[in-house]
Design a protein around this motif. Structure first.
Motif, PDB file in Angstrom:
ATOM      1  N   ASN A   1     -12.514  27.347 -29.000  1.00 39.61           N
ATOM      2  CA  ASN A   1     -11.158  27.542 -28.929  1.00 39.61           C
ATOM      3  C   ASN A   1     -10.874  28.582 -30.167  1.00 39.61           C
ATOM      4  O   ASN A   1     -11.470  28.956 -31.157  1.00 39.61           O
ATOM      5  CB  ASN A   1     -10.582  26.002 -29.546  1.00 39.61           C
ATOM      6  N   LEU A   2      -9.439  28.872 -30.105  1.00 36.84           N
ATOM      7  CA  LEU A   2      -9.003  29.845 -31.087  1.00 36.84           C
ATOM      8  C   LEU A   2      -8.639  29.500 -32.412  1.00 36.84           C
ATOM      9  O   LEU A   2      -9.279  30.049 -33.336  1.00 36.84           O
ATOM     10  CB  LEU A   2      -7.624  30.453 -30.679  1.00 36.84           C
ATOM     11  N   LYS A   3      -8.345  28.239 -32.600  1.00 35.42           N
ATOM     12  CA  LYS A   3      -7.981  27.528 -33.811  1.00 35.42           C
ATOM     13  C   LYS A   3      -8.963  26.472 -34.192  1.00 35.42           C
ATOM     14  O   LYS A   3      -9.729  26.055 -33.334  1.00 35.42           O
ATOM     15  CB  LYS A   3      -6.511  26.841 -33.639  1.00 35.42           C
ATOM     16  N   PRO A   4      -8.855  26.227 -35.609  1.00 37.04           N
ATOM     17  CA  PRO A   4      -9.758  25.078 -36.025  1.00 37.04           C
ATOM     18  C   PRO A   4      -8.983  23.943 -35.891  1.00 37.04           C
ATOM     19  O   PRO A   4      -7.898  23.722 -35.841  1.00 37.04           O
ATOM     20  CB  PRO A   4      -9.710  25.441 -37.396  1.00 37.04           C
ATOM     21  N   GLY A   5      -9.746  22.660 -36.197  1.00 40.08           N
ATOM     22  CA  GLY A   5      -8.792  21.540 -35.806  1.00 40.08           C
ATOM     23  C   GLY A   5      -8.631  20.813 -34.593  1.00 40.08           C
ATOM     24  O   GLY A   5      -7.629  19.930 -34.521  1.00 40.08           O
ATOM     25  N   VAL A   6      -9.431  21.520 -33.782  1.00 41.06           N
ATOM     26  CA  VAL A   6      -8.951  20.942 -32.111  1.00 41.06           C
ATOM     27  C   VAL A   6      -9.881  19.902 -31.878  1.00 41.06           C
ATOM     28  O   VAL A   6      -9.732  19.421 -30.687  1.00 41.06           O
ATOM     29  CB  VAL A   6      -8.634  22.125 -31.533  1.00 41.06           C
ATOM     30  N   GLY A   7     -10.812  19.534 -32.755  1.00 43.10           N
ATOM     31  CA  GLY A   7     -12.123  18.476 -32.295  1.00 43.10           C
ATOM     32  C   GLY A   7     -13.265  19.156 -31.698  1.00 43.10           C
ATOM     33  O   GLY A   7     -14.036  18.656 -31.186  1.00 43.10           O
TER      34      GLY A   7
ATOM     35  N   ALA B   1     -18.916  25.811 -32.121  1.00 37.80           N
ATOM     36  CA  ALA B   1     -18.656  27.013 -32.143  1.00 37.80           C
ATOM     37  C   ALA B   1     -17.771  27.139 -33.146  1.00 37.80           C
ATOM     38  O   ALA B   1     -16.356  26.209 -33.264  1.00 37.80           O
ATOM     39  CB  ALA B   1     -18.298  27.838 -30.953  1.00 37.80           C
ATOM     40  N   PRO B   2     -17.477  28.123 -34.173  1.00 37.37           N
ATOM     41  CA  PRO B   2     -16.303  28.338 -34.969  1.00 37.37           C
ATOM     42  C   PRO B   2     -15.138  28.817 -34.241  1.00 37.37           C
ATOM     43  O   PRO B   2     -15.187  29.311 -33.233  1.00 37.37           O
ATOM     44  CB  PRO B   2     -16.865  29.483 -36.005  1.00 37.37           C
ATOM     45  N   GLN B   3     -14.065  28.798 -34.810  1.00 35.60           N
ATOM     46  CA  GLN B   3     -12.638  29.465 -34.233  1.00 35.60           C
ATOM     47  C   GLN B   3     -12.758  30.688 -33.879  1.00 35.60           C
ATOM     48  O   GLN B   3     -13.222  31.735 -34.803  1.00 35.60           O
ATOM     49  CB  GLN B   3     -11.471  28.859 -34.919  1.00 35.60           C
ATOM     50  N   LEU B   4     -12.112  31.208 -32.738  1.00 32.25           N
ATOM     51  CA  LEU B   4     -12.225  32.716 -32.446  1.00 32.25           C
ATOM     52  C   LEU B   4     -11.434  33.547 -33.300  1.00 32.25           C
ATOM     53  O   LEU B   4     -11.846  34.721 -33.529  1.00 32.25           O
ATOM     54  CB  LEU B   4     -11.956  32.745 -31.013  1.00 32.25           C
ATOM     55  N   GLU B   5     -10.483  33.047 -33.816  1.00 30.40           N
ATOM     56  CA  GLU B   5      -9.549  33.773 -34.480  1.00 30.40           C
ATOM     57  C   GLU B   5     -10.092  34.381 -35.786  1.00 30.40           C
ATOM     58  O   GLU B   5      -9.736  35.354 -36.388  1.00 30.40           O
ATOM     59  CB  GLU B   5      -8.047  32.952 -34.719  1.00 30.40           C
ATOM     60  N   ASP B   6     -10.988  33.690 -36.479  1.00 31.50           N
ATOM     61  CA  ASP B   6     -11.539  34.054 -37.696  1.00 31.50           C
ATOM     62  C   ASP B   6     -13.158  34.456 -37.561  1.00 31.50           C
ATOM     63  O   ASP B   6     -13.558  35.184 -38.595  1.00 31.50           O
ATOM     64  CB  ASP B   6     -11.596  32.755 -38.642  1.00 31.50           C
ATOM     65  N   HIS B   7     -13.818  33.859 -36.677  1.00 35.17           N
ATOM     66  CA  HIS B   7     -15.100  34.434 -36.547  1.00 35.17           C
ATOM     67  C   HIS B   7     -15.626  34.682 -34.833  1.00 35.17           C
ATOM     68  O   HIS B   7     -16.493  34.026 -34.341  1.00 35.17           O
ATOM     69  CB  HIS B   7     -16.100  33.214 -36.851  1.00 35.17           C
ATOM     70  N   ALA B   8     -14.731  35.502 -34.531  1.00 38.51           N
ATOM     71  CA  ALA B   8     -14.820  36.050 -33.091  1.00 38.51           C
ATOM     72  C   ALA B   8     -16.280  36.513 -32.725  1.00 38.51           C
ATOM     73  O   ALA B   8     -16.825  36.228 -31.591  1.00 38.51           O
ATOM     74  CB  ALA B   8     -13.788  37.269 -32.867  1.00 38.51           C
ATOM     75  N   HIS B   9     -16.953  36.975 -33.710  1.00 37.48           N
ATOM     76  CA  HIS B   9     -18.340  37.709 -33.320  1.00 37.48           C
ATOM     77  C   HIS B   9     -19.343  36.639 -33.058  1.00 37.48           C
ATOM     78  O   HIS B   9     -20.068  36.614 -32.222  1.00 37.48           O
ATOM     79  CB  HIS B   9     -18.829  38.682 -34.489  1.00 37.48           C
ATOM     80  N   ILE B  10     -19.241  35.564 -34.028  1.00 36.09           N
ATOM     81  CA  ILE B  10     -20.008  34.284 -33.941  1.00 36.09           C
ATOM     82  C   ILE B  10     -19.894  33.527 -32.418  1.00 36.09           C
ATOM     83  O   ILE B  10     -20.707  33.418 -31.774  1.00 36.09           O
ATOM     84  CB  ILE B  10     -20.042  33.592 -34.880  1.00 36.09           C
ATOM     85  N   ALA B  11     -18.399  33.178 -32.259  1.00 38.08           N
ATOM     86  CA  ALA B  11     -18.173  32.534 -31.047  1.00 38.08           C
ATOM     87  C   ALA B  11     -18.556  33.202 -30.001  1.00 38.08           C
ATOM     88  O   ALA B  11     -18.940  32.804 -28.879  1.00 38.08           O
ATOM     89  CB  ALA B  11     -16.615  32.183 -31.088  1.00 38.08           C
ATOM     90  N   ARG B  12     -18.242  34.581 -29.706  1.00 38.63           N
ATOM     91  CA  ARG B  12     -18.584  35.208 -28.551  1.00 38.63           C
ATOM     92  C   ARG B  12     -19.958  35.577 -28.304  1.00 38.63           C
ATOM     93  O   ARG B  12     -20.461  35.244 -27.262  1.00 38.63           O
ATOM     94  CB  ARG B  12     -18.126  36.884 -28.621  1.00 38.63           C
ATOM     95  N   SER B  13     -20.904  35.340 -29.463  1.00 39.67           N
ATOM     96  CA  SER B  13     -22.305  35.429 -29.104  1.00 39.67           C
ATOM     97  C   SER B  13     -22.703  34.016 -28.398  1.00 39.67           C
ATOM     98  O   SER B  13     -23.634  34.034 -27.513  1.00 39.67           O
ATOM     99  CB  SER B  13     -22.935  35.628 -30.529  1.00 39.67           C
ATOM    100  N   ILE B  14     -22.142  32.948 -28.899  1.00 42.58           N
ATOM    101  CA  ILE B  14     -22.506  31.784 -28.380  1.00 42.58           C
ATOM    102  C   ILE B  14     -22.056  31.664 -26.977  1.00 42.58           C
ATOM    103  O   ILE B  14     -22.739  31.190 -26.092  1.00 42.58           O
ATOM    104  CB  ILE B  14     -21.618  30.758 -29.049  1.00 42.58           C
ATOM    105  N   MET B  15     -20.708  32.262 -26.514  1.00 44.04           N
ATOM    106  CA  MET B  15     -20.342  32.160 -25.232  1.00 44.04           C
ATOM    107  C   MET B  15     -21.129  33.203 -24.387  1.00 44.04           C
ATOM    108  O   MET B  15     -21.245  32.899 -23.154  1.00 44.04           O
ATOM    109  CB  MET B  15     -18.851  32.574 -25.302  1.00 44.04           C
TER     110      MET B  15
END
Length: 209
Positions: A7-13, A83-97
């Motif tokens: 997700n883009l944001k944290p705190g969404v579960g 995965a971490p939130q895309l808005e702050d850690h996009a490089h990690i989240a995209r690697s996971i994806m």
């Protein structure tokens, strides 16, 4: 099988969903690896507070997760990513994806959450172009207002709106319950929970690939 909660944001579960799903897969006889790629290390900390999970949890908050995961997989049959939130850690989240075969977007059925789906969809489209094979993407309605199915009533509006926008919405939904919201740091008894239904649905989706 490999599932990533994004997700883009944290705190969404995302963390709650990843931990509970990993337990549900384990209960279903599928041995998972839980990968905590959030720099906050919430899933890893949860496992420590709970006295350990019945499956391995590793921390990989790095931008080349997709290259490293198989080094830890062993004979495990599934990988679940927090995965971490895309808005702050996009490089990690995209690697996971880039690695995960299914992306799951936890969404609370509220207007502000639905408005965020357009940029999430754009991010997913960008990562799809980097993959040799397209990933499947699905929305998980999370923290819903009623314990029964969201086919009618207030949450059905969110399901309908997301479907009209072209999103694949999972049949399973996660109700707003203290059982999930207050479970951080505690051992998980997944039997009879909505996450067992989620695991069953995701396993069946894999059979249709």
């Amino acid at each position: 099988m490999s599932h990533a909660f994004v997700n883009l944001k944290p705190g969404v579960g995302k963390t709650t969903s990843a931990v509970w799903l990993a337990h549900a897969l384990h209960e279903s006889g599928i041995q998972p690896l839980l990968v905590d790629s959030d720099p906050a290390s919430s899933a890893l900390r949860w496992s420590e507070l709970a006295g350990g999970f019945p499956f391995p949890v590793i921390a990989l908050p790095v931008g080349d997760v997709h290259r490293r995961v198989n080094d830890f997989l062993g004979n495990r049959q599934a990988v679940v990513f927090d995965a971490p939130q895309l808005e702050d850690h996009a490089h990690i989240a995209r690697s996971i994806m880039r690695y995960a075969s299914e992306w799951i977007v936890p969404v609370t059925p509220a207007p502000i959450e639905l408005d965020r789906m357009a940029p999430i969809n754009s991010e997913m489209g960008d990562v799809q172009s980097l993959r040799a094979r397209p990933a499947r993407a699905a929305v998980l309605l999370n923290r819903t207002n009623r314990p029964d199915a969201t086919r009618t009533g207030p949450d059905a509006d969110a399901r309908e709106a997301l479907t009209e926008r072209g999103f694949d919405v999972l049949s399973t939904h996660i109700p707003r319950l203290d059982l999930y919201a207050q479970s951080f740091g505690s051992p998980i008894d997944v039997k009879g929970s909505a996450y067992m239904d989620l695991a069953d649905e995701l396993i069946k989706r894999q059979d249709t690939v």
